[in-house]
Motif scaffolding. Structure first.
Motif, PDB file in Angstrom:
ATOM      1  N   PHE A  95       0.904  -1.205  -0.021  1.00 49.09           N
ATOM      2  CA  PHE A  95      -0.002   0.052  -0.027  1.00 49.09           C
ATOM      3  C   PHE A  95       0.975   1.297  -0.075  1.00 49.09           C
ATOM      4  O   PHE A  95       0.508   2.185  -0.616  1.00 49.09           O
ATOM      5  N   LEU A  96       1.822   1.153   0.799  1.00 58.05           N
ATOM      6  CA  LEU A  96       2.896   2.478   0.845  1.00 58.05           C
ATOM      7  C   LEU A  96       3.688   2.504  -0.485  1.00 58.05           C
ATOM      8  O   LEU A  96       3.611   3.701  -1.042  1.00 58.05           O
ATOM      9  N   GLY A  97       4.052   1.595  -1.198  1.00 55.97           N
ATOM     10  CA  GLY A  97       4.720   1.769  -2.264  1.00 55.97           C
ATOM     11  C   GLY A  97       3.721   2.196  -3.365  1.00 55.97           C
ATOM     12  O   GLY A  97       4.271   2.766  -4.497  1.00 55.97           O
ATOM     13  N   PHE A  98       2.508   1.543  -3.475  1.00 52.01           N
ATOM     14  CA  PHE A  98       1.532   2.161  -4.489  1.00 52.01           C
ATOM     15  C   PHE A  98       1.268   3.562  -4.110  1.00 52.01           C
ATOM     16  O   PHE A  98       1.074   4.360  -5.329  1.00 52.01           O
ATOM     17  N   THR A  99       0.820   3.966  -3.096  1.00 50.75           N
ATOM     18  CA  THR A  99       0.473   5.373  -2.875  1.00 50.75           C
ATOM     19  C   THR A  99       1.599   6.560  -2.880  1.00 50.75           C
ATOM     20  O   THR A  99       1.580   7.319  -3.580  1.00 50.75           O
ATOM     21  N   GLY A 100       2.465   6.132  -1.880  1.00 55.46           N
ATOM     22  CA  GLY A 100       3.551   7.178  -1.683  1.00 55.46           C
ATOM     23  C   GLY A 100       4.576   7.150  -2.734  1.00 55.46           C
ATOM     24  O   GLY A 100       5.478   8.093  -3.090  1.00 55.46           O
ATOM     25  N   ILE A 101       4.841   5.926  -3.644  1.00 56.99           N
ATOM     26  CA  ILE A 101       6.013   5.978  -4.591  1.00 56.99           C
ATOM     27  C   ILE A 101       5.299   5.915  -5.789  1.00 56.99           C
ATOM     28  O   ILE A 101       5.712   7.047  -6.504  1.00 56.99           O
ATOM     29  N   PHE A 102       4.610   4.947  -6.185  1.00 52.48           N
ATOM     30  CA  PHE A 102       3.960   4.888  -7.390  1.00 52.48           C
ATOM     31  C   PHE A 102       2.954   6.220  -7.789  1.00 52.48           C
ATOM     32  O   PHE A 102       3.458   6.774  -8.664  1.00 52.48           O
ATOM     33  N   LEU A 103       2.133   5.945  -7.129  1.00 50.10           N
ATOM     34  CA  LEU A 103       0.984   7.138  -7.601  1.00 50.10           C
ATOM     35  C   LEU A 103       1.348   8.516  -7.295  1.00 50.10           C
ATOM     36  O   LEU A 103       1.151   9.325  -8.061  1.00 50.10           O
ATOM     37  N   TYR A 104       1.995   8.771  -6.164  1.00 44.18           N
ATOM     38  CA  TYR A 104       2.612  10.074  -5.813  1.00 44.18           C
ATOM     39  C   TYR A 104       3.493  10.417  -7.056  1.00 44.18           C
ATOM     40  O   TYR A 104       3.354  11.648  -7.586  1.00 44.18           O
ATOM     41  N   ASN A 105       4.322   9.795  -7.358  1.00 44.72           N
ATOM     42  CA  ASN A 105       5.674  10.186  -8.331  1.00 44.72           C
ATOM     43  C   ASN A 105       4.925  10.117  -9.645  1.00 44.72           C
ATOM     44  O   ASN A 105       5.502  11.098 -10.629  1.00 44.72           O
ATOM     45  N   LEU A 106       3.914   9.486 -10.060  1.00 43.91           N
ATOM     46  CA  LEU A 106       3.098   9.592 -11.415  1.00 43.91           C
ATOM     47  C   LEU A 106       2.477  10.942 -11.425  1.00 43.91           C
ATOM     48  O   LEU A 106       2.788  11.650 -12.446  1.00 43.91           O
ATOM     49  N   CYS A 107       1.653  11.435 -10.535  1.00 41.17           N
ATOM     50  CA  CYS A 107       1.315  12.834 -10.284  1.00 41.17           C
ATOM     51  C   CYS A 107       2.424  13.724 -10.225  1.00 41.17           C
ATOM     52  O   CYS A 107       2.096  14.888 -10.918  1.00 41.17           O
ATOM     53  N   PHE A 108       3.232  13.749  -9.268  1.00 40.50           N
ATOM     54  CA  PHE A 108       4.529  14.672  -9.229  1.00 40.50           C
ATOM     55  C   PHE A 108       5.210  15.119 -10.384  1.00 40.50           C
ATOM     56  O   PHE A 108       5.036  16.074 -10.917  1.00 40.50           O
ATOM     57  N   PHE A 109       5.648  14.077 -11.192  1.00 41.95           N
ATOM     58  CA  PHE A 109       6.450  14.105 -12.512  1.00 41.95           C
ATOM     59  C   PHE A 109       5.340  14.966 -13.440  1.00 41.95           C
ATOM     60  O   PHE A 109       5.823  15.626 -14.355  1.00 41.95           O
ATOM     61  N   GLY A 110       4.175  14.369 -13.492  1.00 46.13           N
ATOM     62  CA  GLY A 110       3.286  14.654 -14.545  1.00 46.13           C
ATOM     63  C   GLY A 110       2.709  16.350 -14.172  1.00 46.13           C
ATOM     64  O   GLY A 110       2.978  17.002 -15.181  1.00 46.13           O
ATOM     65  N   ALA A 111       2.815  16.734 -12.787  1.00 43.35           N
ATOM     66  CA  ALA A 111       2.524  18.053 -12.670  1.00 43.35           C
ATOM     67  C   ALA A 111       3.872  18.742 -13.203  1.00 43.35           C
ATOM     68  O   ALA A 111       3.448  19.987 -13.799  1.00 43.35           O
ATOM     69  N   LEU A 112       4.948  18.527 -12.848  1.00 46.49           N
ATOM     70  CA  LEU A 112       6.162  19.194 -13.003  1.00 46.49           C
ATOM     71  C   LEU A 112       6.370  19.206 -14.565  1.00 46.49           C
ATOM     72  O   LEU A 112       7.131  20.369 -15.072  1.00 46.49           O
ATOM     73  N   ALA A 113       5.759  18.601 -15.482  1.00 41.79           N
ATOM     74  CA  ALA A 113       5.998  18.846 -16.755  1.00 41.79           C
ATOM     75  C   ALA A 113       4.802  19.698 -17.326  1.00 41.79           C
ATOM     76  O   ALA A 113       5.142  20.136 -18.514  1.00 41.79           O
ATOM     77  N   ARG A 114       4.073  20.324 -16.478  1.00 41.00           N
ATOM     78  CA  ARG A 114       3.002  21.209 -16.951  1.00 41.00           C
ATOM     79  C   ARG A 114       3.241  22.557 -16.265  1.00 41.00           C
ATOM     80  O   ARG A 114       2.831  23.625 -16.754  1.00 41.00           O
ATOM     81  N   ILE A 115       3.450  22.641 -15.202  1.00 42.98           N
ATOM     82  CA  ILE A 115       3.500  23.982 -14.552  1.00 42.98           C
ATOM     83  C   ILE A 115       4.960  24.041 -13.560  1.00 42.98           C
ATOM     84  O   ILE A 115       5.563  23.040 -13.446  1.00 42.98           O
ATOM     85  N   PRO A 116       5.439  25.389 -13.295  1.00 47.55           N
ATOM     86  CA  PRO A 116       6.546  25.786 -12.903  1.00 47.55           C
ATOM     87  C   PRO A 116       6.955  24.862 -11.610  1.00 47.55           C
ATOM     88  O   PRO A 116       5.679  24.287 -10.845  1.00 47.55           O
ATOM     89  N   ALA A 117       7.927  24.694 -11.107  1.00 46.45           N
ATOM     90  CA  ALA A 117       8.308  23.982  -9.951  1.00 46.45           C
ATOM     91  C   ALA A 117       7.869  24.574  -8.848  1.00 46.45           C
ATOM     92  O   ALA A 117       7.304  23.993  -7.661  1.00 46.45           O
ATOM     93  N   GLY A 118       7.909  25.935  -8.456  1.00 50.22           N
ATOM     94  CA  GLY A 118       7.491  26.866  -7.516  1.00 50.22           C
ATOM     95  C   GLY A 118       6.156  26.648  -7.074  1.00 50.22           C
ATOM     96  O   GLY A 118       5.662  26.404  -6.015  1.00 50.22           O
ATOM     97  N   ARG A 119       5.117  26.815  -8.275  1.00 52.93           N
ATOM     98  CA  ARG A 119       3.789  26.602  -8.123  1.00 52.93           C
ATOM     99  C   ARG A 119       3.445  25.163  -7.524  1.00 52.93           C
ATOM    100  O   ARG A 119       2.565  25.030  -6.872  1.00 52.93           O
TER     101      ARG A 119
END
Length: 318
Positions: A95-119
């Motif tokens: 559960f930790l691997g899916f939520t904090g590693i897989f899902l979080y980073n999927l959204c994390f890098f997806g957001a960083l590809a679209r909006i500035p790092a500070g925002r």
């Protein structure tokens, strides 16, 4: 993190986390959690570099491949290796691997590809609030009038950041201020709140190093499924030192050191009081984004960030 301090923190047998209202936050641990927030603020800069250079699954896979190798070595050195897991521990770490590693980073890098790092980093101000709300539902932690007021103030601050201070314009054209990048980072916040609460369960029977390592191994396995078709098309030979340094920073500092210290905080003082330190991440993210990437700092970021800080303080004050 020195060898002696790490060993002292993880050699003792793990025990259930004490009640958040009774535990004392030691200055050493508080310092570690502040540094963790700074390290995680830096991950938005390194993540922005990677997100613009390779597919998001490949970027996340590289981060946790480095982290997994280092964590296994750390576990072997300080704890003699990884313990065998029972069914409950397997389910919890998965559960930790899916939520904090897989899902979080999927959204994390997806957001960083679209909006500035500070925002992107400013959305982390929602983490302590989501964690406190979830802890109230899952662990029945009571939230009095002051804490509900804090949640309202923090949510107002988050809305100032998300809308860039233009509430009327956002109501007129919602997609103007809340696009795909903002949606992905909001999902990242929810997944991190779930990860933080799951970490409390893992900490009942596992040390911070063991829990972090198993969560990382599970997350790496999930990420490998998505990255399998991307890896071969990544132009590895053309990468400069900034990209390789970003991968190393994300894996070694942002994951190995940051996650272990975060787990230590959860085990010592509980999820709600540990999560409050993530409110420092946006400040570090905005500052580093301006210094290293030349990103602009908007007035709405400062006002919204200050409101979020006040709200989080009210919500989590002992």
């Amino acid at each position: 993190m020195t060898q002696s301090s790490t060993a002292a923190a993880v050699i003792a047998p793990p025990s259930p986390p004490p009640a958040s209202e009774q535990a004392t936050l030691r200055p050493t641990l508080a310092g570690k959690l502040v540094l963790t927030a700074m390290f995680w603020g830096g991950t938005f800069i390194a993540g922005r570099v990677l997100a613009q250079a390779m597919p998001l699954m490949s970027a996340a896979f590289c981060r946790f491949l480095v982290a997994a190798v280092l964590l296994v070595l750390v576990a072997k050195k300080f704890e003699g290796g990884l313990p065998r897991l029972n069914r409950s521990q397997l389910a919890t770490t998965a559960f930790l691997g899916f939520t904090g590693i897989f899902l979080y980073n999927l959204c994390f890098f997806g957001a960083l590809a679209r909006i500035p790092a500070g925002r992107t980093a400013l959305f982390v101000s929602l983490n302590p609030i989501m964690t406190a709300l979830a802890a109230s539902l899952v662990f029945h932690e009571r939230l009095g009038l002051r804490r509900w007021a804090g949640i309202a103030v923090a949510m107002l601050g988050a809305m100032v950041v998300i809308t860039r201070g233009d509430f009327a314009g956002t109501l007129h054209d919602f997609h103007q201020s809340f696009g795909a990048g903002e949606m992905l980072m909001s999902l990242a916040v929810l997944s991190w709140a779930a990860y933080t609460l799951g970490s409390r369960k893992a900490m009942e029977t596992l040390s911070p190093i063991a829990a972090t390592t198993y969560a990382t191994l599970w997350g790496l396995a999930f990420l490998s499924l998505g990255a399998a078709g991307e890896i071969v098309s990544v132009p590895w030979a053309s990468f400069g030192w900034k990209i390789w340094l970003s991968i190393l920073y994300l894996g070694a500092i942002g994951t190995v050191v940051g996650f272990i210290w975060y787990y230590q905080g959860i085990r010592a003082v509980g999820p709600s009081r540990t999560a409050i330190f993530t409110n420092l991440v946006p400040a570090f993210g905005v500052l580093l984004g301006a210094l290293l990437l030349g990103e602009s700092i908007l007035a709405s970021m400062l006002i919204g960030g200050a409101l979020s800080a006040i709200g989080v303080s009210l919500t989590n004050r002992k």
